[in-house]
Design a protein around this motif. Structure first.
Motif, PDB file in Angstrom:
ATOM      1  N   GLN A 285      10.424 -29.305  13.784  1.00  0.00           N
ATOM      2  CA  GLN A 285      10.407 -28.857  12.387  1.00  0.00           C
ATOM      3  C   GLN A 285       9.177 -28.009  12.097  1.00  0.00           C
ATOM      4  OE1 GLN A 285      10.683 -32.372   9.968  1.00  0.00           O
ATOM      5  NE2 GLN A 285      12.916 -32.304   9.884  1.00  0.00           N
ATOM      6  N   LYS A 286       8.076 -28.394  12.701  1.00  0.00           N
ATOM      7  CA  LYS A 286       6.820 -27.690  12.458  1.00  0.00           C
ATOM      8  C   LYS A 286       6.774 -26.338  13.169  1.00  0.00           C
ATOM      9  CE  LYS A 286       1.839 -28.301  13.180  1.00  0.00           C
ATOM     10  NZ  LYS A 286       0.813 -29.187  13.760  1.00  0.00           N
TER      11      LYS A 286
ATOM     12  N   GLY B 220       9.423 -24.705  14.757  1.00  0.00           N
ATOM     13  CA  GLY B 220      10.639 -23.895  14.711  1.00  0.00           C
ATOM     14  C   GLY B 220      11.491 -24.078  15.953  1.00  0.00           C
TER      15      GLY B 220
ATOM     16  N   SER C 203      10.967 -34.364  17.205  1.00  0.00           N
ATOM     17  CA  SER C 203      11.729 -33.828  16.063  1.00  0.00           C
ATOM     18  C   SER C 203      10.795 -33.239  15.009  1.00  0.00           C
ATOM     19  CB  SER C 203      12.585 -34.931  15.436  1.00  0.00           C
ATOM     20  OG  SER C 203      13.456 -35.484  16.382  1.00  0.00           O
ATOM     21  N   LEU C 204       9.713 -33.950  14.730  1.00  0.00           N
ATOM     22  CA  LEU C 204       8.738 -33.439  13.763  1.00  0.00           C
ATOM     23  C   LEU C 204       8.076 -32.163  14.278  1.00  0.00           C
ATOM     24  CD1 LEU C 204       7.070 -36.815  12.681  1.00  0.00           C
ATOM     25  CD2 LEU C 204       8.692 -35.432  11.367  1.00  0.00           C
TER      26      LEU C 204
ATOM     27  N   SER D 160      11.664 -27.280  21.392  1.00  0.00           N
ATOM     28  CA  SER D 160      13.022 -27.081  20.885  1.00  0.00           C
ATOM     29  C   SER D 160      13.948 -26.575  21.977  1.00  0.00           C
ATOM     30  CB  SER D 160      13.014 -26.077  19.732  1.00  0.00           C
ATOM     31  OG  SER D 160      12.128 -26.471  18.733  1.00  0.00           O
TER      32      SER D 160
END
Length: 200
Positions: free
Chosen positions: A126-127, A129, A122-123, A135
């Protein structure tokens, strides 16, 4: 780990049935109009994936730990290999109750690791994209389960504990096959009551 004692016979019996089907596939297709060559191809793919599955999941967990904890791949390999190797040894020399206790411990360790992997992924998303490989893979898996749930509305609520699927991947794709292979000598089926606990 009750699941192990219930389903450890499924893997070898299913593999044996698939191999038996594939060995005589021409005759099966000839005498059964409901079975096509595509079904045989599907069974072949299932056989190959069943054989490669434990190793693939092993490497996936190693890679996920390496990325999530930002550690060297060799160290991640060691972290994953030690509990799996310990479980293998215990399955080869221990009695069934010891094997199940070990499976619970190793399964819990892997569940905690997978929890950390989910957080790390998840982190990373976020980092990097939403178009990063992490993702895309995660959303593809979630999307496939969501699509299946939408197509089967009566079972839609089964998607709620879906997070457990991710946590249980190492148990069901690594520990269960190991347990199954190491207990081929066990004559009980697990799903049938056997108060005597007969083992050969």
């Amino acid at each position: 780990m009750h699941k192990l004692s219930l389903s450890y016979r499924w893997i070898p019996s299913t593999l044996a049935n698939i191999i038996d089907l594939l060995k005589d596939y021409k005759n099966v297709i000839t005498v059964n109009e409901s079975i096509s060559i595509w079904y045989i191809v599907y069974q072949l793919v299932m056989l190959i994936s069943s054989i490669l599955g434990p190793g693939t999941i092993f490497l996936m967990v190693v890679g996920a730990i390496s990325i999530s904890f930002n550690i060297d791949t060799k160290l991640a390999l060691l972290v994953v290999m030690l509990p799996v190797l310990t479980f293998c040894i215990i399955c080869l020399v221990g009695n069934p109750s010891t094997q199940l206790v070990c499976a619970q411990i190793v399964g819990a360790l892997f569940a905690m690791l997978m929890t950390a992997v989910i957080v790390g992924t998840s982190l990373q998303i976020q980092k990097d994209g939403i178009m990063s490989p992490h993702s895309i893979f995660l959303f593809a898996v979630i999307g496939s389960f969501t699509t299946a749930a939408i197509l089967h509305p009566l079972e839609f609520t089964c998607i709620i504990p879906g997070i457990l699927y991710f946590l249980a991947i190492p148990c069901m794709y690594m520990l269960l096959p190991i347990y199954s292979i190491c207990n081929l000598n066990t004559v009980t089926w697990g799903t049938r009551e056997d108060p005597a606990g007969t083992y050969t």
